[in-house]
Design a protein around this motif. Structure first.
Motif, PDB file in Angstrom:
ATOM      1  N   THR A  98      10.325  19.858  -4.611  1.00  0.00           N
ATOM      2  CA  THR A  98      11.209  20.822  -3.963  1.00  0.00           C
ATOM      3  C   THR A  98      12.572  20.161  -3.782  1.00  0.00           C
ATOM      4  O   THR A  98      12.702  18.933  -3.894  1.00  0.00           O
ATOM      5  CB  THR A  98      10.644  21.233  -2.598  1.00  0.00           C
ATOM      6  N   PRO A  99      13.619  20.926  -3.481  1.00  0.00           N
ATOM      7  CA  PRO A  99      14.937  20.312  -3.281  1.00  0.00           C
ATOM      8  C   PRO A  99      14.937  19.184  -2.256  1.00  0.00           C
ATOM      9  O   PRO A  99      15.685  18.203  -2.408  1.00  0.00           O
ATOM     10  CB  PRO A  99      15.796  21.500  -2.819  1.00  0.00           C
ATOM     11  N   SER A 100      14.098  19.264  -1.227  1.00  0.00           N
ATOM     12  CA  SER A 100      14.082  18.210  -0.209  1.00  0.00           C
ATOM     13  C   SER A 100      13.610  16.865  -0.765  1.00  0.00           C
ATOM     14  O   SER A 100      13.877  15.823  -0.172  1.00  0.00           O
ATOM     15  CB  SER A 100      13.194  18.623   0.968  1.00  0.00           C
ATOM     16  N   ASP A 101      12.926  16.888  -1.912  1.00  0.00           N
ATOM     17  CA  ASP A 101      12.492  15.637  -2.547  1.00  0.00           C
ATOM     18  C   ASP A 101      13.625  14.950  -3.303  1.00  0.00           C
ATOM     19  O   ASP A 101      13.448  13.854  -3.821  1.00  0.00           O
ATOM     20  CB  ASP A 101      11.350  15.913  -3.532  1.00  0.00           C
ATOM     21  N   LEU A 102      14.770  15.611  -3.387  1.00  0.00           N
ATOM     22  CA  LEU A 102      15.864  15.112  -4.220  1.00  0.00           C
ATOM     23  C   LEU A 102      17.004  14.512  -3.406  1.00  0.00           C
ATOM     24  O   LEU A 102      18.104  14.324  -3.915  1.00  0.00           O
ATOM     25  CB  LEU A 102      16.405  16.264  -5.090  1.00  0.00           C
ATOM     26  N   LYS A 103      16.741  14.165  -2.153  1.00  0.00           N
ATOM     27  CA  LYS A 103      17.813  13.688  -1.281  1.00  0.00           C
ATOM     28  C   LYS A 103      18.288  12.280  -1.631  1.00  0.00           C
ATOM     29  O   LYS A 103      19.340  11.850  -1.146  1.00  0.00           O
ATOM     30  CB  LYS A 103      17.370  13.747   0.178  1.00  0.00           C
ATOM     31  N   ASP A 241      -2.353  -0.005   6.749  1.00  0.00           N
ATOM     32  CA  ASP A 241      -3.134   0.817   7.668  1.00  0.00           C
ATOM     33  C   ASP A 241      -3.088   2.273   7.191  1.00  0.00           C
ATOM     34  O   ASP A 241      -2.008   2.853   7.072  1.00  0.00           O
ATOM     35  CB  ASP A 241      -2.547   0.710   9.074  1.00  0.00           C
ATOM     36  N   PRO A 242      -4.238   2.886   6.878  1.00  0.00           N
ATOM     37  CA  PRO A 242      -4.233   4.282   6.417  1.00  0.00           C
ATOM     38  C   PRO A 242      -3.550   5.238   7.388  1.00  0.00           C
ATOM     39  O   PRO A 242      -2.984   6.254   6.985  1.00  0.00           O
ATOM     40  CB  PRO A 242      -5.726   4.611   6.276  1.00  0.00           C
ATOM     41  N   GLU A 247       0.821   9.381   9.529  1.00  0.00           N
ATOM     42  CA  GLU A 247       1.815   9.729  10.549  1.00  0.00           C
ATOM     43  C   GLU A 247       3.073  10.317   9.927  1.00  0.00           C
ATOM     44  O   GLU A 247       3.577  11.351  10.357  1.00  0.00           O
ATOM     45  CB  GLU A 247       2.209   8.486  11.351  1.00  0.00           C
ATOM     46  N   ALA A 248       3.577   9.637   8.894  1.00  0.00           N
ATOM     47  CA  ALA A 248       4.841  10.038   8.266  1.00  0.00           C
ATOM     48  C   ALA A 248       5.014   9.210   6.998  1.00  0.00           C
ATOM     49  O   ALA A 248       4.379   8.163   6.834  1.00  0.00           O
ATOM     50  CB  ALA A 248       6.014   9.788   9.217  1.00  0.00           C
ATOM     51  N   PRO A 249       5.878   9.661   6.070  1.00  0.00           N
ATOM     52  CA  PRO A 249       6.161   8.833   4.890  1.00  0.00           C
ATOM     53  C   PRO A 249       6.727   7.479   5.312  1.00  0.00           C
ATOM     54  O   PRO A 249       7.358   7.354   6.370  1.00  0.00           O
ATOM     55  CB  PRO A 249       7.211   9.659   4.132  1.00  0.00           C
ATOM     56  N   LEU A 250       6.498   6.471   4.489  1.00  0.00           N
ATOM     57  CA  LEU A 250       7.053   5.154   4.772  1.00  0.00           C
ATOM     58  C   LEU A 250       8.580   5.208   4.812  1.00  0.00           C
ATOM     59  O   LEU A 250       9.198   6.024   4.128  1.00  0.00           O
ATOM     60  CB  LEU A 250       6.610   4.149   3.702  1.00  0.00           C
ATOM     61  N   GLN A 255       9.418   2.055   1.151  1.00  0.00           N
ATOM     62  CA  GLN A 255       8.710   3.073   0.391  1.00  0.00           C
ATOM     63  C   GLN A 255       8.696   2.692  -1.088  1.00  0.00           C
ATOM     64  O   GLN A 255       9.602   2.021  -1.590  1.00  0.00           O
ATOM     65  CB  GLN A 255       9.384   4.436   0.579  1.00  0.00           C
ATOM     66  N   THR A 256       7.673   3.102  -1.813  1.00  0.00           N
ATOM     67  CA  THR A 256       7.591   2.801  -3.241  1.00  0.00           C
ATOM     68  C   THR A 256       8.683   3.541  -4.008  1.00  0.00           C
ATOM     69  O   THR A 256       9.131   4.620  -3.592  1.00  0.00           O
ATOM     70  CB  THR A 256       6.217   3.215  -3.803  1.00  0.00           C
ATOM     71  N   VAL A 257       9.092   2.982  -5.126  1.00  0.00           N
ATOM     72  CA  VAL A 257      10.124   3.622  -5.942  1.00  0.00           C
ATOM     73  C   VAL A 257       9.618   4.950  -6.498  1.00  0.00           C
ATOM     74  O   VAL A 257      10.355   5.935  -6.542  1.00  0.00           O
ATOM     75  CB  VAL A 257      10.576   2.696  -7.093  1.00  0.00           C
ATOM     76  N   TYR A 258       8.348   4.986  -6.901  1.00  0.00           N
ATOM     77  CA  TYR A 258       7.853   6.228  -7.494  1.00  0.00           C
ATOM     78  C   TYR A 258       7.801   7.364  -6.473  1.00  0.00           C
ATOM     79  O   TYR A 258       7.869   8.541  -6.836  1.00  0.00           O
ATOM     80  CB  TYR A 258       6.513   6.014  -8.201  1.00  0.00           C
TER      81      TYR A 258
END
Length: 347
Positions: A98-103, A241-242, A247-250, A255-258
Motif C-alpha cells: 500500500t502507499p504507506s509501505d513506500l515512505k 523475542d517473538p 508489538e510493532a514493526p522493528l 529493521q531488515t532491508v527487505y
C-alpha cells in the motif's frame, strides 16, 4: 414511490462506478508489483522528450564505462530476484503493498530517481545528495546541509505522498535504487549509535528502558529510569523475542532491508553497497547526468563499524542468540550476497 425507486437505482449505479474506479486503481498497484519483475524497463514513454534519463542510461548505456558497471549491477539484480523466488513463502508474506509501505522511497522529480533509504547505510549523506538534486539550485554542496535538516521529512518528497496512478508511473519510469550493508555490521552500528552514545536520550527512553525492564535481572532504579546502558546481549534478547515484533514493526535503524524497501515487490534497478559506497554512489550520479558537478561525500572510515568490531560484540552473546539473529536477517544476507560471518557460531 416510483421516483424513489429510480433515485435508489441511480445511486446504486453511482456507487458501483465509484467502487470500480477505486478497485481499478488498487489493481494497478497489484499489476505493477506482479509484472514489473518480468518487464523492468520499457524503452518508450519513459523519458523527457529529447533526453535520456538515468533508467535508459543504465539498461542501454551509451558510454563504455557504463557498460562494464552494467554487468555487475545485473548480477546484483539477479541475486535479489533468485532469492525472492527461492524464499517466496517468507519474502512475500504480503502480496500487495500500500502507499504507506513506500515512505522510505525518496523521489527526485528533476532527475527521475527513486532512492529507498536504509538507516546506517550512509542514508544521511544520500538524503543530502537528494536534497541537492531536487532543490533546483537552492543547494550545491551536500555537506553544507546540516545532518538534522536532511532528516526533516518535509525537506524530501516520498513516494507515499503521490496518488496511486502517479506512484505506478514513477515506479515504472524512474530509476529505483537502494544501498545495502553487511547485516551484522549494520546492526552493531545501530546499537553503538543508539545505545552507547550519551546524547541519544530519546532512544534510551523509548527503547532502552523497555529493554532493561524486560531482560535485566535486578536492574537498578537508575537503569530502569534512564535506559542508557543497554548491553548488546540485552539488545539481542529484545530483537529475537517473538513479542517484540508482535508489538510493532522493528525500528527502522535495525529493521531488515527487505522489510524497509520491499525488494521482492519492487524491482530495484540498482543495488549499491556500503563496501563500495563512493564508487556505486558516483555511478548513480553519472547515470543521472550530474557526475561532473556533484560527487558523493567522503565518509570517515576511522569511525565506521567493521567486521572485526561486529565480531567482538557477537562473541559476547550465546550461540543460540547468534543463530536467532541470523534467522532474523537471513534474507538480507542472501538477497545481497553476504556470506555467513566466520565468527558466527550457528546451532
Amino acid at each position: 414511490m416510483k421516483q424513489t425507486l429510480l433515485d435508489l437505482m441511480r445511486m446504486s449505479r453511482i456507487c458501483r462506478m465509484v467502487l470500480a474506479t477505486c478497485l481499478g486503481s488498487f489493481i494497478l498497484v497489484i499489476f505493477y508489483f506482479q509484472i514489473m519483475r518480468r518487464n523492468p524497463f520499457a524503452t518508450e514513454g519513459c523519458c523527457r522528450k529529447g533526453s535520456r534519463n538515468a533508467l535508459q542510461e543504465l539498461y542501454n548505456p551509451t558510454q563504455a564505462e557504463f557498460s562494464a558497471a552494467a554487468v555487475l549491477h545485473q548480477a546484483r539484480r539477479d541475486q535479489v530476484a533468485d532469492t525472492c523466488r527461492a524464499h517466496s513463502a517468507s519474502s512475500r508474506k504480503r502480496r500487495v503493498l500500500t502507499p504507506s509501505d513506500l515512505k522510505h522511497l525518496v523521489v527526485d522529480e528533476e532527475h527521475e530517481l527513486i532512492y529507498c533509504y536504509v538507516p546506517k547505510v550512509a542514508c544521511t549523506n544520500w538524503k543530502r545528495v537528494m536534497m541537492v538534486l531536487s532543490s533546483r539550485g537552492k543547494y550545491s554542496d551536500p555537506m553544507e546541509i546540516p545532518s538534522n535538516e536532511a532528516h526533516i521529512p518535509s525537506n524530501l518528497k516520498t513516494l507515499n505522498q503521490y496518488s496511486i496512478p502517479d506512484i505506478n508511473h514513477r515506479l515504472k519510469n524512474y530509476l529505483k535504487f537502494l544501498f545495502v550493508r553487511e547485516p551484522f555490521e549494520r546492526l552493531v552500528s545501530a546499537y553503538r549509535n543508539k545505545f552507547t552514545l550519551r546524547y541519544n536520550t530519546s532512544f534510551h527512553k523509548r527503547y532502552g528502558t523497555k529493554i532493561v525492564r524486560r531482560y535485566r535481572k535486578n536492574a537498578t532504579a537508575e537503569a530502569l529510569q534512564s535506559g542508557a546502558d543497554v548491553k548488546f546481549q540485552e539488545f539481542a534478547d529484545y530483537l529475537v523475542d517473538p513479542g517484540t515484533q508482535r508489538e510493532a514493526p522493528l525500528n527502522e535503524h535495525w529493521q531488515t532491508v527487505y522489510s524497509l524497501c520491499h525488494p521482492c515487490h519492487i524491482h530495484y534497478d540498482l543495488v549499491g553497497k556500503y563496501e563500495t559506497l563512493e564508487e556505486d554512489a558516483n555511478y548513480v550520479l553519472k547515470l543521472a547526468g550530474v557526475g561532473d558537478s556533484l560527487h558523493f561525500p567522503s565518509y570517515a572510515k576511522s569511525t565506521r563499524t567493521t567486521d572485526q568490531m561486529a565480531a567482538m560484540f557477537f562473541n559476547n552473546i550465546s550461540s543460540q542468540q547468534q543463530s536467532q539473529l541470523y534467522q532474523l536477517y537471513k534474507l538480507d544476507f542472501l538477497m545481497f550476497n553476504y556470506s555467513i560471518p566466520s565468527y558466527l557460531k550457528l546451532q
